[in-house]
Motif scaffolding. Structure first.
Motif, PDB file in Angstrom:
ATOM      1  N   ALA A  90     -12.854   3.227 -34.694  1.00  0.00           N
ATOM      2  CA  ALA A  90     -14.065   3.705 -34.035  1.00  0.00           C
ATOM      3  C   ALA A  90     -13.824   4.943 -33.183  1.00  0.00           C
ATOM      4  O   ALA A  90     -14.733   5.742 -32.966  1.00  0.00           O
ATOM      5  N   GLN A  91     -12.598   5.118 -32.678  1.00  0.00           N
ATOM      6  CA  GLN A  91     -12.308   6.256 -31.825  1.00  0.00           C
ATOM      7  C   GLN A  91     -12.162   7.558 -32.603  1.00  0.00           C
ATOM      8  O   GLN A  91     -12.238   8.635 -32.036  1.00  0.00           O
ATOM      9  N   SER A  92     -11.918   7.479 -33.889  1.00  0.00           N
ATOM     10  CA  SER A  92     -11.609   8.692 -34.646  1.00  0.00           C
ATOM     11  C   SER A  92     -12.756   9.182 -35.511  1.00  0.00           C
ATOM     12  O   SER A  92     -12.811  10.336 -35.863  1.00  0.00           O
ATOM     13  N   ARG A  93     -13.694   8.297 -35.892  1.00  0.00           N
ATOM     14  CA  ARG A  93     -14.776   8.752 -36.757  1.00  0.00           C
ATOM     15  C   ARG A  93     -15.923   7.746 -36.755  1.00  0.00           C
ATOM     16  O   ARG A  93     -15.778   6.609 -36.339  1.00  0.00           O
ATOM     17  N   SER A  94     -17.059   8.172 -37.215  1.00  0.00           N
ATOM     18  CA  SER A  94     -18.219   7.291 -37.289  1.00  0.00           C
ATOM     19  C   SER A  94     -18.430   6.844 -38.730  1.00  0.00           C
ATOM     20  O   SER A  94     -17.931   7.463 -39.672  1.00  0.00           O
ATOM     21  N   PHE A  95     -19.209   5.768 -38.916  1.00  0.00           N
ATOM     22  CA  PHE A  95     -19.381   5.188 -40.236  1.00  0.00           C
ATOM     23  C   PHE A  95     -20.866   5.028 -40.540  1.00  0.00           C
ATOM     24  O   PHE A  95     -21.679   4.748 -39.670  1.00  0.00           O
ATOM     25  N   ASN A  96     -21.180   5.183 -41.802  1.00  0.00           N
ATOM     26  CA  ASN A  96     -22.550   5.037 -42.268  1.00  0.00           C
ATOM     27  C   ASN A  96     -22.519   4.231 -43.554  1.00  0.00           C
ATOM     28  O   ASN A  96     -22.093   4.727 -44.596  1.00  0.00           O
ATOM     29  N   THR A  97     -22.964   2.982 -43.495  1.00  0.00           N
ATOM     30  CA  THR A  97     -22.883   2.113 -44.666  1.00  0.00           C
ATOM     31  C   THR A  97     -24.005   2.350 -45.659  1.00  0.00           C
ATOM     32  O   THR A  97     -23.992   1.792 -46.744  1.00  0.00           O
ATOM     33  N   VAL A  98     -24.973   3.182 -45.303  1.00  0.00           N
ATOM     34  CA  VAL A  98     -26.099   3.407 -46.199  1.00  0.00           C
ATOM     35  C   VAL A  98     -25.718   4.328 -47.343  1.00  0.00           C
ATOM     36  O   VAL A  98     -25.981   4.054 -48.512  1.00  0.00           O
ATOM     37  N   SER A 129     -10.301  13.788 -45.886  1.00  0.00           N
ATOM     38  CA  SER A 129     -10.781  15.152 -46.091  1.00  0.00           C
ATOM     39  C   SER A 129     -11.999  15.488 -45.233  1.00  0.00           C
ATOM     40  O   SER A 129     -12.291  16.663 -45.015  1.00  0.00           O
ATOM     41  N   ASP A 130     -12.703  14.465 -44.724  1.00  0.00           N
ATOM     42  CA  ASP A 130     -13.855  14.738 -43.868  1.00  0.00           C
ATOM     43  C   ASP A 130     -13.507  14.714 -42.395  1.00  0.00           C
ATOM     44  O   ASP A 130     -14.392  14.872 -41.546  1.00  0.00           O
ATOM     45  N   TYR A 131     -12.215  14.507 -42.077  1.00  0.00           N
ATOM     46  CA  TYR A 131     -11.810  14.450 -40.666  1.00  0.00           C
ATOM     47  C   TYR A 131     -10.363  14.940 -40.573  1.00  0.00           C
ATOM     48  O   TYR A 131      -9.456  14.319 -41.122  1.00  0.00           O
ATOM     49  N   PRO A 132     -10.123  16.079 -39.898  1.00  0.00           N
ATOM     50  CA  PRO A 132      -8.812  16.750 -39.994  1.00  0.00           C
ATOM     51  C   PRO A 132      -7.692  16.105 -39.192  1.00  0.00           C
ATOM     52  O   PRO A 132      -6.530  16.471 -39.358  1.00  0.00           O
ATOM     53  N   VAL A 133      -7.998  15.160 -38.306  1.00  0.00           N
ATOM     54  CA  VAL A 133      -6.966  14.579 -37.446  1.00  0.00           C
ATOM     55  C   VAL A 133      -6.334  13.379 -38.144  1.00  0.00           C
ATOM     56  O   VAL A 133      -7.042  12.440 -38.517  1.00  0.00           O
ATOM     57  N   PRO A 134      -5.010  13.369 -38.340  1.00  0.00           N
ATOM     58  CA  PRO A 134      -4.369  12.229 -39.011  1.00  0.00           C
ATOM     59  C   PRO A 134      -4.537  10.946 -38.206  1.00  0.00           C
ATOM     60  O   PRO A 134      -4.504  10.948 -36.975  1.00  0.00           O
ATOM     61  N   SER A 136      -8.229  11.079 -49.445  1.00  0.00           N
ATOM     62  CA  SER A 136      -7.336  10.810 -48.320  1.00  0.00           C
ATOM     63  C   SER A 136      -5.911  11.169 -48.726  1.00  0.00           C
ATOM     64  O   SER A 136      -5.485  10.865 -49.840  1.00  0.00           O
ATOM     65  N   THR A 137      -5.192  11.826 -47.818  1.00  0.00           N
ATOM     66  CA  THR A 137      -3.804  12.209 -48.052  1.00  0.00           C
ATOM     67  C   THR A 137      -2.894  11.371 -47.158  1.00  0.00           C
ATOM     68  O   THR A 137      -3.169  11.205 -45.963  1.00  0.00           O
ATOM     69  N   PHE A 138      -1.822  10.837 -47.746  1.00  0.00           N
ATOM     70  CA  PHE A 138      -0.913   9.937 -47.038  1.00  0.00           C
ATOM     71  C   PHE A 138       0.503  10.524 -47.013  1.00  0.00           C
ATOM     72  O   PHE A 138       0.945  11.143 -47.982  1.00  0.00           O
ATOM     73  N   LYS A 139       1.176  10.297 -45.914  1.00  0.00           N
ATOM     74  CA  LYS A 139       2.603  10.631 -45.816  1.00  0.00           C
ATOM     75  C   LYS A 139       3.311   9.488 -45.114  1.00  0.00           C
ATOM     76  O   LYS A 139       2.889   9.049 -44.042  1.00  0.00           O
ATOM     77  N   LEU A 140       4.400   8.998 -45.727  1.00  0.00           N
ATOM     78  CA  LEU A 140       5.189   7.918 -45.150  1.00  0.00           C
ATOM     79  C   LEU A 140       6.489   8.466 -44.596  1.00  0.00           C
ATOM     80  O   LEU A 140       7.123   9.335 -45.212  1.00  0.00           O
TER      81      LEU A 140
END
Length: 596
Positions: free
Chosen positions: A429-437, A464-469, A491-495
């Motif tokens: 919740a702190q990093s982005r908002s959600f829309n289930t519609v 891709s819609d939010y630049p902060v990892p 979504s891009t992942f790095k381990l």
């Protein structure tokens, strides 16, 4: 055409019993559950590498499964005297017999030894008159094919204490399968009422425990006294095509033979390959060196004497040899993998070649070094000496070196629609908002491997819609983690793997599910589970089956076939909990979670 042993490890293969003895890896309900972890203090013998090719045309083999199988390989590599690299082919298949967990198909040698190909690769290390027919034979062609059941019966967790109830520990099953691949099985067939004849050709183990007298062989196999030195083999009075002479005697209290006793129970975990295997190798002549101009003295490594990590000095004094996989000729390949050879200090590469180095600081964390099951790098020191009597002695001292973790490898296993939206919303919740519609949210399972030596895994996810990892920790032993994604965006992942010696970063990879819309699975939950399969190419003429799996214990609660793309399933009698509903449409799977 290559000669082949068909080691058909299932009761449904009775037709083959007329030609080859059946042995197998079976699930037996009456087998007591056993937990046996590997000892902390262990000797690590030799420098054998097991290379694995995955036959995965339909994409069913995940990185999670690969990591678990390769962990079983690491456990076996610690116990096998030095061979040329063993090559296994692994695949999944629908095995009809429900109790059969795996089958193994082993190749025979084309050389002087005349036995199974894995023994031949040891034979080449100890016999001066051995001649290899080609580089393809020793490097590229599989020594055995292992097929695991594709049914959802395995838990792939490397940590034996975390195996789910109602599942078979995949590492335990893989340990038995690899044991068969290296030759621990009797290739013989029952003839008449009281005869047992060796297959032609037979493997090395069969040749040393059986004679050419079929009657005496049968008497031995049903004597109750068949053995490898002090370790009794399974030899009951009623001959059993699946198990007789191909396993140690059923004795749950014997920790040294438990890894190769008949039958595996759900929840059983075995990580210890006991010292009985040392006598198996000795019985099969794995230690019978040629008489040569010098004696050979080999000192195993020990987990109680690990060389502490030293900072790397990349490029300083570094010596190179051609990697085994890149060798142009047979002589060069053989030379790079010989146990005895030129004097010096060497590090074992993952492809089986030995690379010479001057100091520990020369070793780079970017290199693809072979590891033990604890993640230690494997070294050897080769030198020669004259004893007081004038004899020439060759010495190989094996060593272990503490090191930063391996390079991560990860990819997507599968995904399910997230029908409980509030849970991921609370997490992020702190990093982005959600829309289930307008959005479809997914739980994406991502598998990873190469975790031996890793203590912690950091995941960085950038949508891709939010630049902060968004960063979080994954369970090292589980072999996978679940990421939350919006289907509308990539979504891009790095381990990054960590241990006390440093870290290693994997290559970033991107998951794009925007166009993977061939089927939408809609669920409504009440006393019935109402489903609706939506897709342009889906019809009621398709072959559609389903499974209902509990998240709590990974057990399949219900399964069957669906006659229509829209309908309902009675779930009034199943306990409350979280479940996954999976449909299989012509071999392609779609899943969705729901709460009962």
């Amino acid at each position: 055409m290559r000669k082949t042993f068909f080691i058909c490890m299932c009761m449904f293969c009775t037709i083959l019993n007329a030609q080859n003895n059946s042995t197998g890896i079976f699930a037996l309900d009456d087998t007591p559950m056993t937990i046996l972890e590997k000892p902390n203090m262990r000797s690590i013998v030799g420098g054998t590498i097991i290379n694995v090719d995955y036959d995965d045309g339909d994409g069913k083999i995940t990185n999670t499964m690969k990591g678990a199988f390769e962990h079983a390989c690491r456990l076996w590599e610690e116990k096998i005297p030095t061979t040329y690299p063993i090559r296994l082919s692994v695949k999944l298949s629908d095995i009809p017999e429900q109790q059969c967990l795996a089958t193994v198909n082993i190749n025979c040698s084309d050389t002087y030894s005349g036995y199974d190909k894995v023994y031949d690769k040891r034979f080449g290390q100890i016999k001066s008159h051995w001649t290899c027919p080609s580089i393809e034979y020793i490097r590229d062609e599989p020594d055995a094919i292992i097929t695991f059941t594709s049914r959802n019966v395995f838990d792939y967790n490397i940590n034996g204490s975390e195996i789910a109830d109602g599942k078979y520990d995949f590492v335990t099953v893989a340990i038995q399968a690899i044991g068969k691949a290296i030759g621990f099985m009797c290739t013989a067939a029952k003839t008449g009422e009281q005869g047992l004849e060796k297959s032609v050709p037979c493997n090395r183990f069969t040749s040393v425990i059986l004679s050419n007298d079929a009657i005496k062989n049968y008497q031995y196999a049903t004597s109750g006294n068949a053995s490898i030195k002090q370790w009794k083999l399974y030899s009951p009075t009623d001959f059993d095509n699946r198990f007789s002479l191909s396993y140690f005697q059923d004795d749950p209290a014997n920790q040294e033979t438990l890894f190769m006793q008949p039958g595996i129970a759900k929840g059983s975990v075995i990580r210890h390959i006991g010292k009985s295997i040392d006598d198996f190798f000795d019985k099969c002549g794995w230690n019978d060196y040629d008489d040569a101009a010098y004696s050979r003295k080999i000192t195993p490594a020990s987990t109680g004497n690990v060389i502490p990590f030293q900072d790397t000095q990349t490029g300083y004094g570094h010596k190179t040899v051609t990697n085994a996989s890149d060798a142009d000729g047979l002589d060069e390949y053989i030379s790079n993998l010989a146990e005895f050879g030129k004097q010096g200090k060497f590090v074992l590469m993952r492809d089986g070649a030995w690379k010479e180095f001057d100091s520990y600081g020369d070793l780079s964390k970017e290199e693809d070094y072979a590891r033990t099951s604890d993640g230690y790098v494997r070294l050897k020191h080769v030198y020669y000496s004259h004893d007081p009597n004038g004899y020439y002695n060759g010495h190989v001292d094996y060593q272990l070196y503490d090191f930063p973790p391996q390079v991560p490898e990860a990819s997507m296993n599968s995904y399910t629609r997230n029908t409980e939206f509030n849970s991921p919303q609370e997490i992020r919740a702190q990093s982005r908002s959600f829309n289930t519609v307008d959005h479809e949210y997914l739980d994406v399972e991502i598998g990873f491997k190469n975790t031996e030596g890793c203590k912690e895994i950091l995941v960085e996810q950038t949508d891709s819609d939010y630049p902060v990892p968004f960063t979080y920790i994954a369970d090292v032993n589980q072999g996978y983690f679940t990421a939350f994604m919006d289907r509308k965006y990539t979504s891009t992942f790095k381990l990054t793997y960590y241990n006390e010696n440093g870290r290693n970063e994997g290559e970033p990879f991107t998951i794009d599910l925007r166009n993977d819309l061939s089927c939408v699975l809609e669920l409504t939950v009440d006393n019935d589970l109402k489903y609706n399969l939506k897709g342009d190419k889906i019809s009621e003429n398709d072959n559609i089956s389903y499974t209902l799996t509990s998240i709590a214990n990974h057990a399949i609660i219900r399964s069957g076939n669906l006659r229509e793309t829209k309908g309902s399933i009675d779930i009034s009698e199943i306990p409350k909990g979280i479940y996954i509903f999976t449909v299989n449409i012509n071999g392609k799977k779609y899943s969705s979670k729901f709460i009962r």
